[in-house]
Design an enzyme around this catalytic site. Structure first.
Site, short mmCIF file in Angstrom:
data_model
loop_
_atom_site.label_atom_id
_atom_site.label_comp_id
_atom_site.label_asym_id
_atom_site.label_seq_id
_atom_site.Cartn_x
_atom_site.Cartn_y
_atom_site.Cartn_z
N CYS A 66 36.26 40.09 32.61
CA CYS A 66 35.90 41.38 33.21
C CYS A 66 37.13 42.10 33.76
O CYS A 66 38.24 41.59 33.72
CB CYS A 66 34.90 41.14 34.34
N ALA A 69 39.22 40.25 36.25
CA ALA A 69 40.13 39.28 35.60
C ALA A 69 41.39 40.00 35.12
O ALA A 69 42.51 39.49 35.26
CB ALA A 69 39.43 38.58 34.44
N ARG A 100 45.63 30.67 35.63
CA ARG A 100 46.57 31.34 34.73
C ARG A 100 47.96 30.91 35.16
O ARG A 100 48.29 30.97 36.33
CB ARG A 100 46.39 32.85 34.82
S1 SF4 Z 1 34.09 37.49 37.64
FE1 SF4 Z 1 33.46 38.52 39.55
S2 SF4 Z 1 34.12 40.64 39.34
FE2 SF4 Z 1 34.13 39.72 37.26
S3 SF4 Z 1 32.07 40.19 36.39
FE3 SF4 Z 1 31.95 38.18 37.36
S4 SF4 Z 1 31.21 38.60 39.46
FE4 SF4 Z 1 31.99 40.54 38.62
#
Ligand code: SF4
Length: 480
Positions: A66, A69, A100
């Protein structure tokens, strides 16, 4: 660029047939949506015919992440002297903590912060909002880690949904603490992948950091910045010395092992050298528009691409640098030849398939080819059209290109093309190893690296050989 030599058994017709057969096994609606994202390579096609940067088809097991990230994990996290706050519930910060391999210098917890700072949202924070908590957290973090050079607030999903205003909090706290506090609205629901997180982060560097600082030493004609190298397994530490050896002065690195004040002074350099185009092109363009700083893409994977890149860099400078470049190339040629003499005979004629994020599927091709390995399929999680346009000429005619490939598709493709190596991520690694196919992680370098630069190529060649020629693969089938 001359066209790649054809790969035995790979033709446009065969690849198209494979795509058709794979799609035929999927539900009609999903197949229709996925079809434009798969294609047979046409090296001269511009634009590349494969569609990209579109929403994931629900339920197909995409390998994407996402925006958080892309922002926290990729762009902000590696800046070593800042405290990066994962703002929201506990999950995102924990899963992305230390995974990472953006190595950094400094004393962890004192001068560098490779840690998980989180506001650990509870239900009351969702109900009443988390701004007050965030203020308190920033205060506490600054008290407990006083040598930090600033803080970033990386929003997770709920923050944008409940109407919090991290921008106002950042402004207030920046005045109160007398330190940089950078808000980054990178909630995971924004965009379709990590990619928008890069863009949002670039914009927050533009709005809050760049131009706010100056380098302490005088500006010189050979000042450059290394943009888009995240120091995975020490990549920056293998790349920077080469640029210094040719006489350039690397004033800042974005963002692997980066320091925020140097990043903020980058508007003073003469040239931006960009490795990862996808994640950092936005800021290169901003610096070009605002401060007239040109930028140049380069590739430090494998001796062929390093040589090409060094000569292209030299073209931007005077005869001193040009002469230095030739000296450096001549110096490392025999070193690289030793590596090739050792590994190429063991790897020549092998094939590999790649699936990585936004740069490496095209950028590592040259390094594989230096070792005699041809790439039969490549694809990206979150690349855009301009990345695919840069990829098509790097691959042979008829090879397979896949965008945001689903786990099902990738398994089918690998089953059919039977590569000698798959280079992809942790979510793919064990699937293919169980199928008896050698695998190298091309995100984390499988806890090895660096892979950039001359030093990196030595490690890369050894690792690829170790994976492909491991005796393990002969023992996958029981003798009974
Ligand atoms: S990792 Fe966190 S910010 Fe990314 S989609 Fe999942 S809940 Fe949302």
């Amino acid at each position: 660029m001359s066209e790649r030599k054809p790969i035995a058994g790979v033709t446009k017709e065969k690849t198209e047939k494979l795509i058709k057969e794979t799609l035929a096994e999927m539900p009609a609606k999903a197949a229709k949506k996925r079809a434009p994202h798969l294609g047979a390579n046409e090296p001269s096609a511009s634009p590349c015919a494969v569609k990209s940067n579109k929403k994931v088809v629900p339920g197909v097991m995409s390998q994407r992440g996402c925006a958080y990230a892309g922002a926290k994990g990729v762009v902000w996290g590696p800046i070593r002297d800042m405290v990066h706050v994962s703002h929201g519930p506990i999950g995102c910060g924990v899963y992305s903590w230390g995974t990472r391999r953006n190595l950094m210098q400094g004393i962890p917890g004192v001068t560098s912060f490779p840690m998980d700072f989180t506001s650990d949202f509870q239900e009351r924070d969702i109900v009443y909002g988390g701004d007050k908590k965030l203020e308190k957290l920033l205060q506490e973090a600054d008290e407990l880690f006083p040598l930090n050079k600033g803080m970033s607030i990386l929003s997770e999903c709920p923050v944008g949904l409940i109407g919090d205003d991290i921008n106002a909090v950042a402004k207030k706290m920046e005045a109160e603490l007398g330190k940089l506090v950078v808000p980054c609205n990178c909630e995971g629901f924004r965009g379709v992948s990590q990619s928008l997180g890069h863009h949002i982060s670039n914009d927050s560097i533009r709005d809050h950091i760049i131009g706010k600082f100056a380098f302490p030493d005088p500006v010189g004609p050979y000042d450059v910045a290394l943009i888009g190298d995240y120091n995975i397994g020490g990549d920056v530490w293998a790349a920077k010395p080469i640029l210094e050896e040719i006489g350039l002065n690397v004033k800042s690195v974005w963002t692997g092992d980066g320091e925020v004040e140097k990043i903020g002074a980058t508007h003073q350099v003469k040239l931006n050298l960009i490795h990862c185009y996808r994640s950092m092109n936005y800021m290169c363009k901003v610096m070009e528009e605002k401060w007239n700083i040109p930028w140049l893409e380069y590739n430090f994977f494998g001796p062929t691409k390093i040589e090409e890149s060094l000569r292209a860099i030299a073209e931007r400078f005077d005869d001193t640098i040009k002469a230095n470049v030739e000296k450096v190339i001549a110096k490392y040629k025999p070193v690289m030849q030793t590596v090739l003499d050792e590994y190429k005979p063991r790897l020549e004629g092998k094939t590999a398939m790649l699936f990585v994020g936004g740069l490496r599927p095209r950028h590592t091709i040259g390094a594989y080819e230096d070792l005699g390995i041809q790439i039969t399929g490549a694809g990206y999680e979150f690349a855009h059209q301009d990345d695919y346009d840069r990829t098509a000429p790097e691959m042979a005619r008829g090879t397979l290109i896949y965008d945001d490939v689903s786990e099902f598709e990738l398994e089918k493709f690998v089953e059919e093309l039977k590569p000698d190596l798959v280079g992809s991520g942790i979510k793919e690694k064990y699937v293919f190893q169980k199928a008896g196919i050698p695998f190298r992680q091309m995100h984390s370098w499988d806890y090895s690296g660096p892979y950039h630069g001359y030093e990196g190529f030595k490690v890369f060649a050894r690792d690829v050989d170790m994976a492909i020629n491991s005796p393990t693969w002969k023992l996958v089938k029981s003798p009974f």
